[in-house]
Design a protein around this motif. Structure first.
Motif, PDB file in Angstrom:
ATOM      1  N   ASP A 198      -2.902  10.435   2.611  1.00  0.00           N
ATOM      2  CA  ASP A 198      -1.554  10.983   2.496  1.00  0.00           C
ATOM      3  C   ASP A 198      -1.203  11.275   1.030  1.00  0.00           C
ATOM      4  O   ASP A 198      -1.710  10.611   0.123  1.00  0.00           O
ATOM      5  CB  ASP A 198      -0.585   9.936   3.076  1.00  0.00           C
ATOM      6  CG  ASP A 198       0.835  10.429   3.092  1.00  0.00           C
ATOM      7  OD1 ASP A 198       1.097  11.403   3.800  1.00  0.00           O
ATOM      8  OD2 ASP A 198       1.677   9.855   2.375  1.00  0.00           O
ATOM      9  N   THR A 199      -0.329  12.258   0.813  1.00  0.00           N
ATOM     10  CA  THR A 199       0.003  12.647  -0.576  1.00  0.00           C
ATOM     11  C   THR A 199       0.681  11.530  -1.367  1.00  0.00           C
ATOM     12  O   THR A 199       0.651  11.538  -2.586  1.00  0.00           O
ATOM     13  CB  THR A 199       0.954  13.861  -0.617  1.00  0.00           C
ATOM     14  OG1 THR A 199       2.072  13.596   0.215  1.00  0.00           O
ATOM     15  CG2 THR A 199       0.268  15.128  -0.184  1.00  0.00           C
ATOM     16  N   GLU A 200       1.321  10.583  -0.669  1.00  0.00           N
ATOM     17  CA  GLU A 200       2.005   9.500  -1.398  1.00  0.00           C
ATOM     18  C   GLU A 200       1.050   8.360  -1.752  1.00  0.00           C
ATOM     19  O   GLU A 200       1.460   7.349  -2.323  1.00  0.00           O
ATOM     20  CB  GLU A 200       3.182   8.972  -0.572  1.00  0.00           C
ATOM     21  CG  GLU A 200       4.315   9.989  -0.370  1.00  0.00           C
ATOM     22  CD  GLU A 200       4.914  10.492  -1.677  1.00  0.00           C
ATOM     23  OE1 GLU A 200       5.130   9.669  -2.590  1.00  0.00           O
ATOM     24  OE2 GLU A 200       5.147  11.708  -1.798  1.00  0.00           O
ATOM     25  N   ILE A 245      -3.747   5.950  -5.768  1.00  0.00           N
ATOM     26  CA  ILE A 245      -5.206   5.937  -5.753  1.00  0.00           C
ATOM     27  C   ILE A 245      -5.752   4.681  -6.434  1.00  0.00           C
ATOM     28  O   ILE A 245      -5.390   4.375  -7.572  1.00  0.00           O
ATOM     29  CB  ILE A 245      -5.757   7.204  -6.464  1.00  0.00           C
ATOM     30  CG1 ILE A 245      -5.240   8.475  -5.769  1.00  0.00           C
ATOM     31  CG2 ILE A 245      -7.287   7.188  -6.521  1.00  0.00           C
ATOM     32  CD1 ILE A 245      -5.647   8.628  -4.320  1.00  0.00           C
ATOM     33  N   LYS A 246      -6.612   3.964  -5.710  1.00  0.00           N
ATOM     34  CA  LYS A 246      -7.325   2.823  -6.290  1.00  0.00           C
ATOM     35  C   LYS A 246      -8.822   3.069  -6.121  1.00  0.00           C
ATOM     36  O   LYS A 246      -9.256   3.562  -5.084  1.00  0.00           O
ATOM     37  CB  LYS A 246      -6.933   1.515  -5.591  1.00  0.00           C
ATOM     38  CG  LYS A 246      -5.646   0.918  -6.165  1.00  0.00           C
ATOM     39  CD  LYS A 246      -5.282  -0.380  -5.464  1.00  0.00           C
ATOM     40  CE  LYS A 246      -4.328  -0.115  -4.317  1.00  0.00           C
ATOM     41  NZ  LYS A 246      -3.998  -1.224  -3.466  1.00  0.00           N
ATOM     42  N   VAL A 247      -9.582   2.732  -7.154  1.00  0.00           N
ATOM     43  CA  VAL A 247     -11.027   2.967  -7.092  1.00  0.00           C
ATOM     44  C   VAL A 247     -11.693   1.763  -6.420  1.00  0.00           C
ATOM     45  O   VAL A 247     -11.376   0.613  -6.735  1.00  0.00           O
ATOM     46  CB  VAL A 247     -11.598   3.185  -8.512  1.00  0.00           C
ATOM     47  CG1 VAL A 247     -13.103   3.408  -8.460  1.00  0.00           C
ATOM     48  CG2 VAL A 247     -10.903   4.375  -9.182  1.00  0.00           C
ATOM     49  N   ALA A 248     -12.601   2.035  -5.494  1.00  0.00           N
ATOM     50  CA  ALA A 248     -13.297   0.966  -4.769  1.00  0.00           C
ATOM     51  C   ALA A 248     -14.288   0.256  -5.687  1.00  0.00           C
ATOM     52  O   ALA A 248     -14.589   0.734  -6.786  1.00  0.00           O
ATOM     53  CB  ALA A 248     -14.024   1.559  -3.561  1.00  0.00           C
ATOM     54  N   ASP A 253      -4.897   0.104   2.342  1.00  0.00           N
ATOM     55  CA  ASP A 253      -3.529   0.635   2.235  1.00  0.00           C
ATOM     56  C   ASP A 253      -3.438   2.155   2.251  1.00  0.00           C
ATOM     57  O   ASP A 253      -2.387   2.716   1.963  1.00  0.00           O
ATOM     58  CB  ASP A 253      -2.813   0.148   0.946  1.00  0.00           C
ATOM     59  CG  ASP A 253      -2.856  -1.362   0.815  1.00  0.00           C
ATOM     60  OD1 ASP A 253      -2.789  -2.037   1.859  1.00  0.00           O
ATOM     61  OD2 ASP A 253      -2.980  -1.843  -0.326  1.00  0.00           O
ATOM     62  N   VAL A 254      -4.538   2.833   2.532  1.00  0.00           N
ATOM     63  CA  VAL A 254      -4.466   4.297   2.576  1.00  0.00           C
ATOM     64  C   VAL A 254      -4.022   4.731   3.967  1.00  0.00           C
ATOM     65  O   VAL A 254      -4.570   4.288   4.975  1.00  0.00           O
ATOM     66  CB  VAL A 254      -5.834   4.947   2.249  1.00  0.00           C
ATOM     67  CG1 VAL A 254      -5.788   6.455   2.489  1.00  0.00           C
ATOM     68  CG2 VAL A 254      -6.213   4.653   0.806  1.00  0.00           C
ATOM     69  N   LYS A 255      -3.014   5.592   4.008  1.00  0.00           N
ATOM     70  CA  LYS A 255      -2.593   6.177   5.270  1.00  0.00           C
ATOM     71  C   LYS A 255      -3.309   7.517   5.389  1.00  0.00           C
ATOM     72  O   LYS A 255      -3.271   8.328   4.463  1.00  0.00           O
ATOM     73  CB  LYS A 255      -1.069   6.374   5.238  1.00  0.00           C
ATOM     74  CG  LYS A 255      -0.500   6.856   6.558  1.00  0.00           C
ATOM     75  CD  LYS A 255       0.994   7.120   6.405  1.00  0.00           C
ATOM     76  CE  LYS A 255       1.428   8.093   7.476  1.00  0.00           C
ATOM     77  NZ  LYS A 255       2.536   8.927   7.048  1.00  0.00           N
ATOM     78  N   TRP A 256      -4.003   7.731   6.501  1.00  0.00           N
ATOM     79  CA  TRP A 256      -4.775   8.964   6.663  1.00  0.00           C
ATOM     80  C   TRP A 256      -3.998   9.984   7.468  1.00  0.00           C
ATOM     81  O   TRP A 256      -3.344   9.643   8.459  1.00  0.00           O
ATOM     82  CB  TRP A 256      -6.114   8.653   7.332  1.00  0.00           C
ATOM     83  CG  TRP A 256      -6.990   7.797   6.466  1.00  0.00           C
ATOM     84  CD1 TRP A 256      -6.989   6.435   6.412  1.00  0.00           C
ATOM     85  CD2 TRP A 256      -7.945   8.237   5.499  1.00  0.00           C
ATOM     86  NE1 TRP A 256      -7.902   6.001   5.466  1.00  0.00           N
ATOM     87  CE2 TRP A 256      -8.508   7.078   4.902  1.00  0.00           C
ATOM     88  CE3 TRP A 256      -8.394   9.499   5.073  1.00  0.00           C
ATOM     89  CZ2 TRP A 256      -9.485   7.148   3.902  1.00  0.00           C
ATOM     90  CZ3 TRP A 256      -9.379   9.550   4.083  1.00  0.00           C
ATOM     91  CH2 TRP A 256      -9.899   8.400   3.517  1.00  0.00           C
TER      92      TRP A 256
END
Lengths: 249, 323
Positions: free
Chosen positions: A12-14, A17-20, A30-33
């Motif tokens: 989602d645009t909101e 970003i966290k790097v794995a 926590d990423v909404k797809w």
């Protein structure tokens, strides 16, 4: 008329970003797809063509089990059937284009629609690569589409305006914001979609051309400063700073 | 050879192409290779200028079949030239044409492709690229596994540096006609101003502008300082009649100007993603807590309807204008 709509599942645009831990991919926690917004314009256009002149609309995505959400949504919105190519849909555009091309070949699609880019990856490459692999016409970043008998006329966004592209079907057309206003799924559509099955196929193995070897967050911007005083003083101070410190002017 | 596809406009090389050429020269020097510049059109008058930006060889393909842009004609020309000249790297500027044709040419060549890159290098004889992803919320280092590597360079990021090249010329045959798709007509915007993606100065308005008609004060400021006007998604979606082509952000244009002046823009993540590549950011907002201030080099807490006209007035008085 037979239309394929290729859809990509994206963060989602909101999304913050966290790097794995691997240092080169997105931390999925926590990423909404969502369905890439540009692909939603592509799907809406396919459904409008179906409503206006009759067409069979097939929705396709490359990914794993979670990607089925994108296809369920497409079925609820009006796609007739859905195909999941099981493979890495988040990978290299060339690889994904080869997988989709292998599926599309010889299936008699007149039109292939997708977004002009997948949100996030921002490659804007899958569509033109697919057109090349299928040896068909392309028109990208489209804000208006008209279909004739075996032909298309599309308005595409360019710097400082737009241009009219004409060509022959079959073609790959990639959608831009402004092409249409996507509808929401109706309750009836959602119920009907539940009765439909998603065809699952293993994606044809394909080589990638480029790989992400590292993913990094942008450097922090240095702290700025606030300019004080009334509007006139602030304006003066800003222009002086832009001239003397930033040397913009 | 490193081959750079270049675009001409009114007999001059477009600025984004001169930037791609300059970066191509730098890479060619690093790799010990030649730099080729490729032009196509009804006429390639002006192509000789590529020697100023380091081209060792200037390839021109002229003919009526190349008068209008056609993705298959141009992709054929690019791929055939790469193959004929043994080029290992193909570059183009990430313009409307570059982004349309480069991935098609890459697929023809079985080559990996990196779009809209902001940094390039040669590592172990192959191209390596850094490109913004998630509209600039992160940067991906991209490596290639293919023998040929293709990339488009983001406008306004690579400096256009003059460096003389040999500039030998070679005429290439234009591809034969009967293309799958062709541009028939160009519908230019009335303003004739540069596109947001190439602009050096952007004055952008958000929800705080309250109405589309109020964007007039941003136009006046932009005119005074040599900029163009953009808008946030909130403003474009507010029903004020602003075209989406003005939208800056993750679902709009991603911009990288020298100066970005955000007026009445709070700074939603998706907007910041589209403009965080700006060299200098100015924020004008009533709300001192607006997230945009975290990003701003210079912040003005105040009423934009007072501050913006003062800026226009002061800029005119100082005779400020940027290229």
């Amino acid at each position: 008329m037979k239309i394929l709509v290729a859809l990509k599942q994206v963060p989602d645009t909101e999304t913050k970003i966290k790097v794995a831990a691997d240092g080169r991919s997105l931390d999925p926690a926590d990423v909404k797809w969502i369905t890439s917004p540009y692909d939603e314009y592509a799907l809406e256009e396919a459904i409008r063509i179906k409503e206006a002149k009759g067409a069979e609309v097939v929705a396709l995505s490359v990914g794993g089990d979670s990607t089925k959400e994108v296809l369920k949504n497409a079925l609820a919105l009006g796609a007739d059937s859905a195909v999941l190519l099981k493979g890495d849909g988040q990978g290299d555009a060339y690889q994904v284009a080869q997988m989709i091309a292998a599926y599309v070949k010889d299936k008699g699609f007149d039109l292939i629609l997708c977004g002009n880019k997948g949100l996030g990856g921002d490659n804007a490459a899958m569509g033109p690569m697919l057109a090349e692999l299928l040896n068909v016409a392309q028109a990208n970043v489209i804000v208006k589409l008209e279909l004739g008998e075996g032909t298309f006329k599309a308005e595409r966004e360019i710097e400082g305006g737009s241009e009219i592209v004409e060509g022959a079907l079959p073609a790959v057309i990639t959608a831009q914001k402004g092409l249409n206003e996507p509808r929401y799924a109706s309750l009836k559509g959602i119920m009907a979609a539940k009765k439909k099955t998603i065809e699952e196929l293993d994606a044809t193995p394909a080589t990638s051309g480029a790989q992400v070897s590292a993913l990094a967050l942008p450097p922090e911007r240095p702290a700025g400063r606030k300019l004080e005083g009334d509007a006139a003083a602030q304006a003066q101070a800003l222009l002086q700073a832009l001239k003397d410190e930033a040397k913009v002017f | 050879m490193i081959l750079v596809f270049c675009e001409l406009k009114d007999g001059q090389i477009r600025k984004p192409s001169t930037e791609a050429l300059s970066e191509g020269r730098r890479l060619a020097d690093a790799a010990g290779k030649q730099l080729g510049a490729l032009f196509a059109g009804a006429s390639c008058a002006g192509a000789a200028e590529a020697a100023k930006f380091g081209a060792d060889v200037i390839f021109t393909a002229e003919g009526p079949t190349l008068a209008s842009y056609s993705s298959d004609a141009f992709a054929t020309l690019m791929a055939d030239t790469v193959k004929a000249k043994g080029a290992t790297v193909l570059l183009a500027a990430a313009t409307a044409v570059g982004k349309d044709v480069a991935p098609r040419a890459a697929a023809r060549l079985g080559a990996g492709y990196a779009s809209d890159v902001t940094a390039l290098s040669i590592v172990d004889g192959k191209l390596q690229a850094v490109r913004p992803v998630y509209a600039g919320k992160a940067f991906a280092t991209t490596t290639f596994s293919s023998a040929i590597q293709v990339a488009t360079t983001r406008p306004n990021v690579f400096p256009a540096a003059e460096k003389a090249g040999a500039g030998a010329t070679e005429v290439l045959p234009a591809p034969a006609g009967d293309f799958k798709s062709v541009v028939k007509e160009i519908l230019a915007k009335a303003s004739g101003k540069v596109d947001l993606s190439e602009a050096n100065v952007i004055v952008s308005g958000g929800r705080g502008m309250k109405d589309g008609a109020n964007f007039k004060i941003l136009e006046e400021l932009a005119d005074a300082i040599g900029g163009v006007v953009g808008a946030s998604r909130a403003a474009v979606d507010a029903g004020w009649g602003l075209p989406h082509s003005m939208q800056v952000g993750q679902t709009g244009k991603v911009v990288s100007p020298t100066l970005y002046i955000a007026c009445g823009i709070s700074g939603a993540i998706q907007h910041i993603a589209g403009m965080s590549g700006s060299k200098f950011v100015v924020a004008i907002n009533k709300d001192p807590e607006a997230p945009i201030f975290k990003l701003a080099n210079y912040g003005i807490v105040g009423d934009l309807f007072e501050v913006v006209p003062e800026l226009t007035k002061a800029a005119k008085a100082l005779g400020i204008g940027s290229n």
